[in-house]
Write a protein that holds these residues in place. Structure first.
Motif, PDB file in Angstrom:
ATOM      1  N   THR A   3     -17.897  25.455  17.203  1.00  0.00           N
ATOM      2  CA  THR A   3     -17.991  24.734  15.935  1.00  0.00           C
ATOM      3  C   THR A   3     -17.263  23.404  16.038  1.00  0.00           C
ATOM      4  O   THR A   3     -16.114  23.351  16.464  1.00  0.00           O
ATOM      5  N   PHE A   4     -17.954  22.342  15.646  1.00  0.00           N
ATOM      6  CA  PHE A   4     -17.387  21.001  15.628  1.00  0.00           C
ATOM      7  C   PHE A   4     -17.284  20.533  14.180  1.00  0.00           C
ATOM      8  O   PHE A   4     -18.078  20.942  13.329  1.00  0.00           O
ATOM      9  N   ILE A   5     -16.319  19.647  13.929  1.00  0.00           N
ATOM     10  CA  ILE A   5     -16.150  19.026  12.612  1.00  0.00           C
ATOM     11  C   ILE A   5     -16.349  17.525  12.770  1.00  0.00           C
ATOM     12  O   ILE A   5     -15.734  16.903  13.641  1.00  0.00           O
ATOM     13  N   TYR A   6     -17.190  16.942  11.923  1.00  0.00           N
ATOM     14  CA  TYR A   6     -17.377  15.487  11.877  1.00  0.00           C
ATOM     15  C   TYR A   6     -16.868  15.016  10.519  1.00  0.00           C
ATOM     16  O   TYR A   6     -17.558  15.143   9.509  1.00  0.00           O
ATOM     17  N   PRO A   7     -15.633  14.500  10.462  1.00  0.00           N
ATOM     18  CA  PRO A   7     -15.048  14.108   9.182  1.00  0.00           C
ATOM     19  C   PRO A   7     -15.330  12.652   8.821  1.00  0.00           C
ATOM     20  O   PRO A   7     -15.549  11.806   9.688  1.00  0.00           O
TER      21      PRO A   7
END
Length: 167
Positions: A3-7
């Motif tokens: 899982t990646f987060i793109y903030p």
């Protein structure tokens, strides 16, 4: 599951953001686009409007493993809460790198297990920012090709006095 987060603030989402979302979604199992509540910025769009516009833009690109969520507080806390592995950051120019490197090092200091992956913007969008889109729209300029077509009217209506639900 990776899982990646793109903030980001995504005020509003641009085609440059969407390009990073599409490309990042191909290298992870799940991508969460985290819409930040920033106390340092005064957004043009409400949190609900930004989340809605992002959702519509993502649906238009058929990225089936992408979710949109709002968050406040420290990014590393949001990453941990979502059991994510990596923070994705888009870079347009050297000036972006300087700031983003500092943030990545601070995040690494707070949570050594979380990695930051820098993704260069496509050359087609290396000049593009949400601030520039708002400035062009404010003076009735043409934002076609700068933002997803499905949200163009939302942006224009902010500056013509019509509410988003009126467009």
């Amino acid at each position: 599951m990776r899982t990646f987060i793109y903030p980001g603030s995504f005020d509003p989402v641009t085609n440059g953001h969407l390009d990073i979302i599409e490309r990042a979604s191909k290298i992870c199992d799940r991508l969460i686009v985290g819409v930040l509540v920033s106390h340092n910025k005064k957004p043009l769009f409400t949190m609900d409007e930004r989340v809605d516009m992002l959702g519509r833009a993502i649906r238009s690109c058929n990225c089936n493993n992408v979710e949109v969520e709002d968050f406040s507080g420290l990014l590393v806390d949001f990453v941990k809460k979502k059991n994510a592995d990596v923070i994705i950051k888009g870079l347009r120019a050297v000036s972006d790198f300087e700031y983003e490197l500092q943030m990545a090092l601070l995040n690494k200091n707070q949570s050594p297990e979380i990695e930051t992956l820098f993704m260069m913007s496509s050359i087609n969008y290396s000049f593009l920012s949400s601030s520039m889109v708002k400035e062009i729209a404010r003076y009735d300029g043409n934002i076609k090709g700068l933002v997803p077509e499905c949200i163009k009217e939302d942006i224009i209506s902010k500056f013509t006095g019509r509410g988003i639900s009126d467009s």
